[in-house]
Design an enzyme around this catalytic site. Structure first.
Site, PDB file in Angstrom:
ATOM      1  CD  GLU A  24      -2.879  -0.999   2.415  1.00  0.00           C
ATOM      2  OE1 GLU A  24      -4.032  -0.620   2.235  1.00  0.00           O
ATOM      3  OE2 GLU A  24      -2.420  -1.310   3.545  1.00  0.00           O
ATOM      4  CE  LYS A 104      -6.392   1.273   2.716  1.00  0.00           C
ATOM      5  NZ  LYS A 104      -5.649   0.790   3.904  1.00  0.00           N
TER       6      LYS A 104
END
Ligand SMILES: Nc1ncnc2c1ncn2[C@@H]1O[C@H](COP(=O)(O)OP(=O)(O)OP(=O)(O)O)[C@@H](O)[C@H]1O
Ligand SMILES: Nc1nc2c(c(=O)[nH]1)N=C(CO)CN2
Length: 873
Positions: A24, A104
């Site tokens: 990420e 997200k």
């Protein structure tokens, strides 16, 4: 009457590098923020009156600030990100408080989901928190950490239980709004009466008899009888959260129920106001605001501010100190109550003599919560005042209940509307698969059953003069014995224990009884799919795919090793040596290039059809011009049947072999069933519905028989290096047999795209539906309009992986599709596979949480993406 002092920005999106996983941090992903700014009292009114941007907050600057934070320094948690966003917004002087939700939607979860979100509220003043709502106050003021956040994973039924309405951003967004609105006193209702604080009394009343108000009289009594001997409230951190059930009596429960019942619909107007009134009143009570002095709703905002009562007043519109405190020091900061003396309204303006702390509702109408009137419980001198007339408890209660019911009904209607929208394009399952082998029912609509072998059989018969146009199709159970045998799996399970889409004829005629039959449990179990899931039929997750040995390069260490990439650079691929692509693979359906039936000899150049078959021409009369908007709708009942095509008396298909040899192979119909593989995908709009719709339409298309539908894959968008990040795709692969020529098949694909509202904006741009022909039997072609096999299929895991799960005799260069998928550069972008995606209700309707509007065709739109470029030629 002032309007609510809020400014809202939704879906502020940027690529960020937040997250715990190294991937990420390395690759980043899309984060988006919704922010509701609670402005200092009077700001919007002044701005509206002056029409001066300097009088309000410039939302473009706020947007930039938010995006800067998202794009800025990486943090591990979206909670932290939300807090940073909040602080950046609080730096604007007009902003007293802010509610921030961070989404997200591409979080590396192993299950289907729409979104992961965190919501928190931050305020420079307690009034801002009150503005945000007593619920938020409860979370902030009554918990150990004022930085507490509300987290939610929406679209995941196991977690949120909101799957019925999740996936539709307008609903989920509204749901959040409803929750907030249902409990929030309005900014105006507070601002209007000023941010007044108790002058003299620091005593607080604690509600310690939550059940004491079952009787409305008790509530009224309570509201006028405050125990001034109650001890001061415990410090922030020691307070417990105030549950709805602890609010006085049924009223609070009705309010809570209203919010819950609202589900996906926003509580607006009177209902929200009613709830707000009750909740705010209760919170105020809880906060000890009935202190024998000037208790007012405004005081609710300033409850902890007693200690700072001697601070000098600050004008309401004085520029607040930019928020620099962190969430952790917020409580202390608040207790200083730097605006505790702030009161832009004089005492004269404040309603005098009101005795009830319940919001008056008699003036409420649909114009919204701003008409709730707040009254202080006591006069400034502490004397109890006669109550002004207000609605009785029962009336209020009834009104709240009624509003809650209306809101619930509205939510249900919204949900129904949404469901109808999602499913309208596709036939109901029982309509689609109406017949049942067990019941012996005949297929209602023979056109649904298109068995390519029958096509050719019938066509041959017709050619021999044995067929007749009105000849009924062969019954569905006339499938080949080999296909029947496939009903029994290796473990010897019962026929129909699982269903293979290979048997399209059976799919149409034998499987109606139980939708579950369509789930390939056998395959699923064999794949070891998500054994911990309640229904392990649905997903093959990334990890388990690896466990299956399909990704030898993955180290099997979980998501860190397998986290999806969102953006794949394809420069090398594009520049790659296509000639390195091996010759096209083995064929189990030997194809002698068909003699084109002159009746179906399409002249693509002139976009006219030569021949007499009006029915098939109807299907293709709007042949492909990618830039041409087609308004023809696909009406199943008007779809020509394969029998019509092949029993056309003018058919000379067999006799025209010789002439056909000179024609373009892409225009030739095969004399026997030709196997084809299609790749389907989309990443904007209602992709799931679009894909299902496409499958159903293909099933309805004359001359096409579907033999397998691959699992559905959620895949990271493969984009060009300079392209904006895109939402994930949903991809699948369809295998079938056809009697159509390759170009006819392509026309069908294009028609499907058009029907799904596909608009081309840029190469590899977002799309509602893309249908590519991956291969068509042994046909190879480098024609720009139809390159076969598809020149990029061999490097696309989003094609290869679903394909590897499908049953197809075709392969690329004889290579196993799974092996090719393993080394495809986008392999890690395949997030999950859903096996029963045609039927299940448990899939998100959108590939990712944030809805991106599909592009619309407009006259000015640059259709410059010509086909050759689009085709990578
Ligand atoms: N095998 C094929 N399948 C589908 N279209 C093809 C094929 N070969 C060439 N084309 C042509 O490519 C043109 C552009 O197609 P489209 O816009 O769907 O491309 P794309 O799907 O975005 O890109 P890609 O071809 O890389 O998947 C179509 O108009 C079509 O004529
Ligand atoms: N994940 C994914 N990425 C893509 C896809 C697709 O179908 N799936 N199609 C493209 C052009 O056809 C470009 N990129």
């Amino acid at each position: 009457m002032s309007t609510p002092n809020t400014v809202t920005l939704r879906g502020l999106s940027a690529r960020g590098y937040h997250g715990v996983l190294p991937s990420e941090r390395a690759e980043g992903q899309i984060f988006s923020a919704d922010v509701t700014l609670f402005l200092e009292p009077g700001v919007l009114d002044r701005a509206a009156a002056s029409d001066d941007i300097a009088q309000t907050v410039d939302y473009s600057q706020v947007a930039n600030a938010v995006v800067d934070v998202i794009h800025g320094e990486p943090v591990n948690l979206i909670e932290t990100l939300a807090d940073r966003v909040a602080q950046s917004v609080l730096a604007f002087s007009a902003v007293a408080g802010v509610e921030v939700t961070i989404h997200k939607p591409q979080a590396p979860l192993e299950v289907a989901f729409d979104d992961v979100a965190v919501t928190l509220v931050r305020g420079r003043t307690l009034m801002a928190l009150a503005v945000a709502g007593p619920d938020q106050m409860g979370n902030l003021a009554f918990t150990a950490s004022p930085a507490s956040a509300l987290s939610a994973v929406s679209g995941l039924s196991a977690v949120s239980g909101l799957s019925a309405v999740s996936g539709l951003d307008t609903l989920t967004g509204a749901s959040a709004a409803a929750t907030s609105a249902a409990v929030a006193p309005t900014p105006s209702s507070l601002g209007e009466h000023g941010a007044h604080r108790s002058e003299t009394d620091e005593q607080v009343a604690i509600i310690d008899e939550p059940d004491a108000f079952a009787d409305p009289d008790d509530l009224d009594d309570y509201l006028t009888e405050v125990d001034e001997d109650q001890p001061a409230p415990p410090p922030w951190g020691e307070r417990s959260q105030l549950p709805v059930d602890d609010l006085p009596g049924d009223f609070a429960k009705a309010a809570g129920a209203g919010a819950v019942a609202a589900g996906g619909a926003a509580l607006t107007g009177a209902a929200a106001a009613a709830d707000s009134a009750v909740r705010a009143g209760s919170s105020a009570e809880q906060d000890g605001l009935f202190d024998g002095q000037a208790g007012s709703a405004d005081d609710a905002a300033y409850a902890p501010g007693h200690a700072a009562e001697s601070e000098p007043a600050a004008p309401a519109d004085a520029a607040p100190v930019p928020a620099q405190h962190s969430g952790e020091d917020f409580a202390a900061h608040s207790e200083q109550d730097e605006y505790s003396e702030q009161d832009e309204y004089s005492d004269e303006q404040r309603p005098q003599g009101a005795a009830g702390f319940i919001g008056e509702l008699h003036n409420m109408d649909d114009s919204g919560p701003s008409q709730v009137h707040w009254h202080s419980l006591r006069t400034e001198d502490g004397e109890q005042q006669p109550q002004q007339p207000h609605h009785s408890f029962e009336e209020l209660q009834a009104q709240v209940a009624q509003e809650a019911a209306e809101v619930a009904a509205a939510a249900a209607a919204k949900e129904a509307e949404f469901n109808a929208a999602v499913t309208s394009a596709e036939p109901a399952a029982d309509e689609q698969y109406a017949a049942s082998a067990a019941s012996g029912e005949e297929e209602e609509d023979p056109t649904r059953l298109v068995n390519i072998n029958e096509v050719f059989h019938s066509e041959a018969s017709a050619a021999e003069g044995e067929g007749a146009p009105e000849e009924a199709p062969e019954p569905a159970d006339a499938v080949e014995p080999a296909a029947e045998a496939e009903h029994v799996d290796e473990a010897g399970q019962e026929e129909n224990a699982y269903v293979d889409f290979q048997e399209t004829a059976d799919l149409d005629t034998q499987q109606a009884e139980d939708d579950a039959d369509y789930v390939d449990y056998q395959d699923t179990v064999a794949l070891g799919t998500n054994p911990e899931a309640e229904d392990n039929s649905e997903y093959v997750d990334f990890q388990e795919t690896t466990a299956l040995g399909t990704n030898p390069q993955a180290d099997g260490q979980g998501l860190a090793a397998q986290a999806p990439a969102d953006h794949f650079t394809t420069t090398e691929l594009e520049g790659g040596d296509q000639s390195a692509m091996p010759p096209y693979g083995h064929h189990h359906h030997p194809v002698t290039q068909a003699t084109p039936h002159e009746a179906f000899d399409f002249n693509y150049e002139q976009d006219t059809m030569v021949g007499s078959n009006s029915l098939i021409s109807e299907l293709f009369d709007n042949r492909r011009d990618p830039w041409q908007d087609t308004s023809n709708s696909w009406v199943a009942s008007q779809t020509p049947t394969w029998q019509d095509a092949y029993t056309d008396p003018t058919s000379q298909l067999e006799q025209n072999d010789a002439a056909n040899q000179s024609g373009d192979p892409l225009d030739r119909r095969p004399p026997h069933a030709a196997e084809f593989v299609l790749s389907l995908g989309g990443n904007v709009g209602g992709v799931l519905a679009a894909l299902r719709d496409a499958v159903h339409k293909l099933q309805d298309t004359p001359g096409i028989e579907l033999t397998d539908v691959a699992p559905l894959a959620r895949t990271a968008a493969v984009t060009l290096p300079d392209q904006e990040p895109q939402p994930d795709y949903l991809n699948t692969v369809i295998v079938g047999l056809t009697g159509l020529s390759p170009r006819e098949l392509l026309a069908v694909c294009h028609r499907l795209e058009d029907e799904a509202g596909r608009v081309r904006t840029e190469r590899w741009g977002i799309r509602t539906l893309d249908v590519d022909i991956i291969c068509y039997e042994g046909v190879t072609s480098d024609a720009p309009d139809l390159t076969l096999p598809h020149p990029r299929a061999h490097e696309r895991a989003f094609v290869l992986l679903p394909w590897s799960f499908a049953d197809s005799e075709l392969s690329l260069d004889g290579q196993d599709t799974a092996q090719l998928a393993d080394v495809a550069p986008d392999r890690d972008g395949v997030r999950w596979l859903a096996l029963d995606w045609l039927e299940t209700d448990n899939l998100p309707t959108l590939p990712t949480g944030q809805y991106i509007e599909p592009p619309y065709a407009d006259e000015d739109s640059d259709s410059s993406e010509d086909q050759s470029q689009d085709n990578g030629q």
